[in-house]
Design a protein around this motif. Structure first.
Motif, PDB file in Angstrom:
ATOM      1  N   ILE A 357       1.041  -1.167   0.016  1.00  0.00           N
ATOM      2  CA  ILE A 357       0.162  -0.082   0.076  1.00  0.00           C
ATOM      3  C   ILE A 357       0.688   1.278  -0.148  1.00  0.00           C
ATOM      4  CG2 ILE A 357      -1.835   1.385   1.331  1.00  0.00           C
ATOM      5  CD1 ILE A 357      -2.787  -1.016  -0.131  1.00  0.00           C
ATOM      6  N   LEU A 358       1.804   1.191   0.990  1.00  0.00           N
ATOM      7  CA  LEU A 358       2.896   2.389   1.129  1.00  0.00           C
ATOM      8  C   LEU A 358       3.465   2.360  -0.313  1.00  0.00           C
ATOM      9  CD1 LEU A 358       4.303   4.644   2.296  1.00  0.00           C
ATOM     10  CD2 LEU A 358       5.796   3.101   3.455  1.00  0.00           C
ATOM     11  N   GLY A 359       4.044   1.412  -0.949  1.00  0.00           N
ATOM     12  CA  GLY A 359       4.821   1.614  -2.299  1.00  0.00           C
ATOM     13  C   GLY A 359       3.765   1.992  -3.223  1.00  0.00           C
ATOM     14  N   GLY A 360       2.464   1.705  -3.430  1.00  0.00           N
ATOM     15  CA  GLY A 360       1.650   2.192  -4.559  1.00  0.00           C
ATOM     16  C   GLY A 360       1.590   3.613  -4.296  1.00  0.00           C
ATOM     17  N   PHE A 361       1.108   4.216  -2.956  1.00  0.00           N
ATOM     18  CA  PHE A 361       1.273   5.468  -2.984  1.00  0.00           C
ATOM     19  C   PHE A 361       2.463   6.464  -3.541  1.00  0.00           C
ATOM     20  CE2 PHE A 361      -2.636   4.830  -0.248  1.00  0.00           C
ATOM     21  CZ  PHE A 361      -3.645   5.293  -0.935  1.00  0.00           C
ATOM     22  N   ILE A 363       4.722   5.130  -5.556  1.00  0.00           N
ATOM     23  CA  ILE A 363       4.954   5.216  -6.937  1.00  0.00           C
ATOM     24  C   ILE A 363       3.989   6.425  -7.647  1.00  0.00           C
ATOM     25  CG2 ILE A 363       4.491   4.142  -9.036  1.00  0.00           C
ATOM     26  CD1 ILE A 363       5.478   1.519  -7.443  1.00  0.00           C
ATOM     27  N   HIS A 364       2.657   6.418  -7.141  1.00  0.00           N
ATOM     28  CA  HIS A 364       1.904   7.515  -7.487  1.00  0.00           C
ATOM     29  C   HIS A 364       2.380   8.866  -7.372  1.00  0.00           C
ATOM     30  CE1 HIS A 364      -2.057   8.832  -8.791  1.00  0.00           C
ATOM     31  NE2 HIS A 364      -2.195   9.495  -7.815  1.00  0.00           N
ATOM     32  N   PHE A 365       2.685   9.280  -6.328  1.00  0.00           N
ATOM     33  CA  PHE A 365       3.161  10.590  -5.937  1.00  0.00           C
ATOM     34  C   PHE A 365       4.545  10.809  -6.557  1.00  0.00           C
ATOM     35  CE2 PHE A 365      -0.622  10.025  -3.351  1.00  0.00           C
ATOM     36  CZ  PHE A 365      -1.464  11.211  -3.851  1.00  0.00           C
ATOM     37  N   ASP A 366       5.322   9.853  -7.057  1.00  0.00           N
ATOM     38  CA  ASP A 366       6.589   9.761  -7.145  1.00  0.00           C
ATOM     39  C   ASP A 366       7.445  10.237  -5.837  1.00  0.00           C
ATOM     40  OD1 ASP A 366       8.971   9.461  -8.775  1.00  0.00           O
ATOM     41  OD2 ASP A 366       8.928  11.948  -9.348  1.00  0.00           O
ATOM     42  N   TRP A 367       7.268   9.644  -4.639  1.00  0.00           N
ATOM     43  CA  TRP A 367       7.925   9.764  -3.540  1.00  0.00           C
ATOM     44  C   TRP A 367       9.263   8.677  -3.464  1.00  0.00           C
ATOM     45  CZ3 TRP A 367       3.000   9.599  -0.490  1.00  0.00           C
ATOM     46  CH2 TRP A 367       2.469  10.882  -0.339  1.00  0.00           C
ATOM     47  N   LYS A 368      10.321   9.093  -4.126  1.00  0.00           N
ATOM     48  CA  LYS A 368      11.413   8.050  -4.341  1.00  0.00           C
ATOM     49  C   LYS A 368      11.924   7.186  -3.349  1.00  0.00           C
ATOM     50  CE  LYS A 368      12.985   9.865  -8.873  1.00  0.00           C
ATOM     51  NZ  LYS A 368      12.057  10.506  -9.086  1.00  0.00           N
ATOM     52  N   ILE A 369      11.972   7.981  -1.995  1.00  0.00           N
ATOM     53  CA  ILE A 369      12.525   7.386  -0.860  1.00  0.00           C
ATOM     54  C   ILE A 369      11.532   6.507  -0.361  1.00  0.00           C
ATOM     55  CG2 ILE A 369      11.477   9.154   0.565  1.00  0.00           C
ATOM     56  CD1 ILE A 369      14.882   7.034   1.159  1.00  0.00           C
ATOM     57  N   LEU A 370      10.077   6.774  -0.382  1.00  0.00           N
ATOM     58  CA  LEU A 370       9.113   5.992   0.118  1.00  0.00           C
ATOM     59  C   LEU A 370       8.954   4.536  -0.672  1.00  0.00           C
ATOM     60  CD1 LEU A 370       6.249   8.416   1.695  1.00  0.00           C
ATOM     61  CD2 LEU A 370       8.138   6.985   2.896  1.00  0.00           C
ATOM     62  N   ILE A 371       9.261   4.720  -1.880  1.00  0.00           N
ATOM     63  CA  ILE A 371       9.293   3.694  -2.631  1.00  0.00           C
ATOM     64  C   ILE A 371      10.224   2.409  -2.331  1.00  0.00           C
ATOM     65  CG2 ILE A 371      10.008   2.520  -5.059  1.00  0.00           C
ATOM     66  CD1 ILE A 371       8.952   5.222  -6.321  1.00  0.00           C
ATOM     67  N   VAL A 372      11.356   3.084  -1.723  1.00  0.00           N
ATOM     68  CA  VAL A 372      12.575   1.977  -1.236  1.00  0.00           C
ATOM     69  C   VAL A 372      11.800   1.526   0.163  1.00  0.00           C
ATOM     70  CG1 VAL A 372      14.810   2.004  -0.273  1.00  0.00           C
ATOM     71  CG2 VAL A 372      14.202   3.342  -2.417  1.00  0.00           C
ATOM     72  N   VAL A 373      11.160   2.497   0.991  1.00  0.00           N
ATOM     73  CA  VAL A 373      11.060   2.212   2.132  1.00  0.00           C
ATOM     74  C   VAL A 373       9.614   0.972   2.046  1.00  0.00           C
ATOM     75  CG1 VAL A 373       9.744   3.035   4.340  1.00  0.00           C
ATOM     76  CG2 VAL A 373      11.505   4.338   3.444  1.00  0.00           C
ATOM     77  N   ALA A 429       0.603  -2.107 -17.263  1.00  0.00           N
ATOM     78  CA  ALA A 429       0.433  -1.311 -18.661  1.00  0.00           C
ATOM     79  C   ALA A 429      -0.956  -0.814 -18.490  1.00  0.00           C
ATOM     80  CB  ALA A 429       0.558  -2.174 -19.857  1.00  0.00           C
ATOM     81  N   HIS A 430      -1.765  -1.439 -17.695  1.00  0.00           N
ATOM     82  CA  HIS A 430      -3.456  -0.969 -17.903  1.00  0.00           C
ATOM     83  C   HIS A 430      -3.768  -0.020 -16.808  1.00  0.00           C
ATOM     84  CE1 HIS A 430      -7.691  -1.356 -18.922  1.00  0.00           C
ATOM     85  NE2 HIS A 430      -7.861  -1.374 -17.823  1.00  0.00           N
ATOM     86  N   PHE A 431      -3.183  -0.482 -15.412  1.00  0.00           N
ATOM     87  CA  PHE A 431      -3.473   0.245 -14.540  1.00  0.00           C
ATOM     88  C   PHE A 431      -2.427   1.268 -14.111  1.00  0.00           C
ATOM     89  CE2 PHE A 431      -6.261  -3.279 -13.938  1.00  0.00           C
ATOM     90  CZ  PHE A 431      -7.510  -2.905 -13.716  1.00  0.00           C
ATOM     91  N   GLY A 432      -1.119   1.205 -14.548  1.00  0.00           N
ATOM     92  CA  GLY A 432      -0.144   1.709 -14.094  1.00  0.00           C
ATOM     93  C   GLY A 432       0.679   1.011 -12.794  1.00  0.00           C
ATOM     94  N   LYS A 433       1.860   1.549 -12.641  1.00  0.00           N
ATOM     95  CA  LYS A 433       2.611   0.892 -11.712  1.00  0.00           C
ATOM     96  C   LYS A 433       2.071   0.830 -10.180  1.00  0.00           C
ATOM     97  CE  LYS A 433       6.579   2.860 -12.672  1.00  0.00           C
ATOM     98  NZ  LYS A 433       6.175   3.565 -13.756  1.00  0.00           N
ATOM     99  N   ALA A 434       1.464   2.224 -10.035  1.00  0.00           N
ATOM    100  CA  ALA A 434       0.819   2.269  -8.950  1.00  0.00           C
ATOM    101  C   ALA A 434      -0.619   1.483  -8.626  1.00  0.00           C
ATOM    102  CB  ALA A 434       0.571   3.585  -8.450  1.00  0.00           C
ATOM    103  N   GLY A 435      -1.195   1.334  -9.589  1.00  0.00           N
ATOM    104  CA  GLY A 435      -2.560   0.512  -9.733  1.00  0.00           C
ATOM    105  C   GLY A 435      -2.399  -0.801  -9.638  1.00  0.00           C
TER     106      GLY A 435
END
Length: 487
Positions: A357-361, A363-373, A429-435
């Motif tokens: 869930i954290l990773g999805g948000f 990716i959606h908001f382009d929070w690079k550090i939180l992608i790693v977290v 490809a259909h929903f995006g990486k976050a979806g």
């Protein structure tokens, strides 16, 4: 010592089951521990193969120019082969013994791993990887049966649950090797071939280490090989099995049709096995859909990528994430004594859900550090939730069906992994990486609910064969899930 030739088939089966029950409650020896490590080490080889291709996929695309569907097939083919090999290998191991299978599978893997370096097009790579998955799946199902039959109670559960530790170690090694090959400037068309073929090196080492391993005494008992069973039992458990006659006997071959009947007849076996199947499917898709494509996600998100497009930084970030995951895989078996299988599974799936869930948000908001977290939380949780599904499926099954049960359980891992590897790029490809990440989180939630509401606590469980009087007493005492502990 039991002697005489007047024993009936029922008497012989009763003695075989009694000896099986006796060994399942015995402390192991150094030899049994070594055998366990030799079996679980297969996971390191599988991790190498599965993850090396993720890191060289970009070079395969450039060299072989595949379509998106062909890329998905190349990534998923080994999962499809392992699905076939898991079930067939388990059945063959139950009928003909463990050693023939674990030697044959390593030989086949070595040949096919090297063959990947010589393919001329994407379809040849798909076919070779499909075939490569067959010995991998066979070895896993057979290896889990070997662990459950050659190690002592508690120790066999810990060893079986170390598969995520070994998987993490294999991933880290593959990342570092591929990064090193990339850093020293090897031509990319050669690099991906070399990276895939190098999986044969640890396989050769493992094959040599396995040559002197004995067949398990429990497998020998179930096939009527009493003379050899007594010898191996002395080696692994310091027990000569004096209750058995000093001759080989003929016992009925296990019938696949009886496997599910036996599992379904006992409430503990049934609930534990159903959970193991659900857990294996959820964790298999959970990891393959997101964790498997983590390098691609990081690259596309710009994490660790230099301005010149150099991916060394991304590889280092990924390696650090998997180092953390490897620590998680090491800790999970140690936690079994404290919180049991249910606790490990619930914490694992719960953390994986939060991480996704954290990773999805992020990716959606382009929070690079939180992608790693998010990736770190996911991986820590995943390496717990994936640790015990195979152990539970193998542990609660009768010896004569144990490799079949292991293989059947692994089918759920590989079917879900095949589905995840092939479908995630399309969903993304259909929903995006976050979806797509949010979609994957549903799997973690299902796993958590299954652990909470389906899985009985089975830490310390010792399977009892139906043919013995002890089995009837044990089945009666297991009327409540909490009493499964310490049987």
């Amino acid at each position: 010592m039991t002697r005489g030739d007047d024993l009936t088939a029922h008497d012989l089966r009763r003695l075989s089951d009694q000896a099986t029950q006796q060994l399942l409650n015995k402390p192991g020896t150094l030899s049994s521990t070594q055998g366990g490590w030799m079996m679980i080490a297969t996971i390191l080889i599988e991790a190498w193969d599965l993850y090396a291709i993720a890191f060289v996929l970009i070079f395969i695309k450039t060299d072989l120019n595949p379509t998106a569907a062909e890329v998905g097939l190349a990534m998923a083919a080994v999962q499809g082969g392992a699905l076939i090999g898991a079930f067939l290998g388990g059945v063959i191991a139950d009928r003909f013994g463990r050693k023939k299978v674990f030697i044959g599978t390593m030989v086949l893997f070595i040949i096919l791993a090297v063959a990947q370096a010589f393919v001329q097009n994407i379809w040849e790579l798909v076919i070779v990887r499909l075939l490569l998955g067959i010995p991998l799946g066979s070895d896993i199902s057979n290896g889990y049966a070997y662990i459950m039959e050659s190690m002592s109670r508690g120790k066999r559960e810990e060893m079986g649950s170390r598969w995520q530790f070994m998987f993490g170690a294999g991933e880290v090694v593959s990342i570092l090797v591929v990064t090193l090959l990339y850093a020293i400037g090897i031509d990319h068309a050669v690099l991906w071939r070399l990276a895939l073929a190098l999986g044969a090196v640890p396989a050769i080492i493992l094959l040599i280490g396995r040559l002197n391993l004995p067949e398990t005494p429990l497998s020998l008992l179930q096939r009527g090989k009493f003379v050899r069973a007594k010898e191996v039992s002395q080696q692994l458990f310091n027990d000569p099995l004096d209750i058995l006659p000093n001759r080989d006997v003929t016992l009925p071959k296990p019938k696949i049709s009886d496997f599910l009947k036996v599992i379904w007849a006992d409430p503990i076996k049934r609930r534990a096995t159903i959970f193991a199947w659900i857990s294996n499917a959820c964790q298999g898709a959970e990891f393959t859909a997101w964790g498997f494509y983590l390098p691609v996600i990081l690259v596309l998100s710009g994490v660790g990528v230099s301005q010149g497009g150099n991916m060394t930084g991304t590889n280092i970030v990924t390696a650090l994430i998997f180092c953390l995951a490897t620590v998680s895989g090491y800790v999970a078996p140690l936690m079994l004594r404290r919180i049991g299988h249910r606790g490990v599974a619930m914490w694992g799936f719960g953390l994986a859900f939060v991480g996704l869930i954290l990773g999805g948000f992020a990716i959606h908001f382009d929070w690079k550090i939180l992608i790693v977290v998010g990736a770190c939380i996911l991986m820590w949780g995943h390496y717990w939730d994936a640790s015990n599904g195979m152990t539970i499926a193998s542990m609660v099954a009768p010896t004569r069906f144990r490799a079949t049960a292991s293989g059947f359980g692994y089918v759920f891992v590989k079917a879900a992994s095949f589905f995840g590897a092939f479908v995630f790029p399309l969903v993304s490809a259909h929903f995006g990486k976050a979806g797509a990440t949010f979609v994957v989180s549903i799997l973690s939630l299902i796993g958590f609910l299954a652990a909470k509401f389906i899985l009985p606590e089975v830490y310390g469980y010792v399977e009892a064969e139906e043919a013995t009087a002890e089995a009837s007493a044990t089945a009666a005492s297991l009327g409540r899930p909490a009493e499964a502990k310490g049987v």
